[in-house]
Every structure is written in structure tokens, then in C-alpha cells.
Design a protein around this motif. Structure first.
Motif, short mmCIF file in Angstrom:
data_model
loop_
_atom_site.label_atom_id
_atom_site.label_comp_id
_atom_site.label_asym_id
_atom_site.label_seq_id
_atom_site.Cartn_x
_atom_site.Cartn_y
_atom_site.Cartn_z
N LYS A 1 0.85 -1.19 0.00
CA LYS A 1 0.00 0.00 0.00
C LYS A 1 0.89 1.24 0.00
O LYS A 1 1.80 1.37 0.82
N GLN B 1 -4.32 12.42 -2.18
CA GLN B 1 -4.98 12.10 -0.91
C GLN B 1 -6.01 11.00 -1.09
O GLN B 1 -6.14 10.12 -0.24
N ASP C 1 5.30 15.65 -1.34
CA ASP C 1 4.09 15.67 -2.16
C ASP C 1 4.37 16.25 -3.54
O ASP C 1 3.89 15.73 -4.55
N TYR D 1 4.28 5.88 2.26
CA TYR D 1 4.24 7.34 2.23
C TYR D 1 4.79 7.97 3.53
O TYR D 1 5.64 8.87 3.45
N SER E 1 0.02 4.05 0.94
CA SER E 1 -0.23 4.76 2.20
C SER E 1 0.64 4.24 3.34
O SER E 1 0.86 4.94 4.33
N GLU F 1 -6.15 3.46 0.21
CA GLU F 1 -5.08 2.49 0.47
C GLU F 1 -4.72 1.72 -0.79
O GLU F 1 -4.58 0.49 -0.78
N MET G 1 -4.32 7.71 -1.08
CA MET G 1 -3.91 7.34 0.29
C MET G 1 -5.12 6.83 1.07
O MET G 1 -5.04 5.81 1.76
N ASN G 2 -6.24 7.54 0.97
CA ASN G 2 -7.46 7.15 1.69
C ASN G 2 -7.98 5.79 1.24
O ASN G 2 -8.49 5.02 2.05
#
Length: 117
Positions: free
Chosen positions: A10, A48, A33, A15, A12, A54, A51-52
Motif C-alpha cells: 500500500k 490524498q 508531495d 508514504y 499509504s 489504500e 492514500m485514503n
């Protein structure tokens, strides 16, 4: 195939490690970023969202709006391998990202990291 493990990681989860690496060397999350967005074409919201959700690396790069045309100018060694010699396109993108974050953390000026010079 051992690369499959990397592709399913992932983004995320990696990161925060990119951010930690950069911050240890006096760089910022915003700079990390910027590097990611330069490479992938994601805007802040798109990044974003990934990331949310995943997203794994495979999905992250497959859904990237546009890989920067100057990405092929990313050269050097990461994890003992020359990034310009990696034959697997997805692995090369993952290593490009690693290389950009590495250069950022090593203090290279942003213009050089983003291949705008």
C-alpha cells in the motif's frame, strides 16, 4: 515473482516513511508531495484519495493521470540497481519514486530533483 510483493504494498504505508526520511534531512511533507505529484500527475486531492483508498503501487501508478515525460531523465542507483536499466515498467516507476525521495532527502535542490534544469 518477487516484484509482486512490492506491487501489492500500500502506498499509504510507504508514504509516511518517505516523509520521515525527508524530514530527518530538513525537508518537508509538502516537498515530498511535490515530488510525487511531479512524477505521477496527481493533484493534491488525487494523491490524498489514493492514500485514503489504500491503493497499492500497481493501482497507484495505473491510475496516475500522467507519468511526467521527464521521468526518463531519472538516473542513478537505488537499492543497488541502476533505475534506468530496470526492464519492468512498473518496478521502474516505483524505483523512480524512491530515487526522487532519496535525492530530496540528500539535499538536492528541488529544480534538480524535478529535472527542470
Amino acid at each position: 515473482m518477487k516484484n509482486e510483493r512490492v506491487y501489492k504494498m500500500k502506498v499509504s504505508s510507504v508514504y509516511p516513511l518517505y516523509i520521515q526520511k525527508a524530514e530527518r534531512k530538513g525537508r518537508t511533507k509538502a516537498e515530498v508531495d511535490t515530488v510525487i505529484q511531479w512524477l505521477t500527475g496527481y493533484d493534491e486531492q488525487g494523491l490524498q484519495s489514493q492514500m485514503n483508498r489504500e491503493a497499492d503501487f500497481e493501482t497507484f501508478f495505473a491510475e496516475a493521470p500522467q507519468i511526467n515525460p521527464n521521468a526518463s531523465k531519472i538516473t542513478g542507483v537505488i537499492c543497488g540497481v541502476r533505475v534506468e536499466e530496470i526492464e519492468d515498467p512498473l518496478m521502474q516507476k516505483v524505483r523512480w519514486l524512491d530515487k526522487l525521495v532519496d535525492e530530496l532527502a540528500k539535499g538536492k535542490p528541488m529544480e534538480k530533483v524535478l529535472r527542470s534544469m
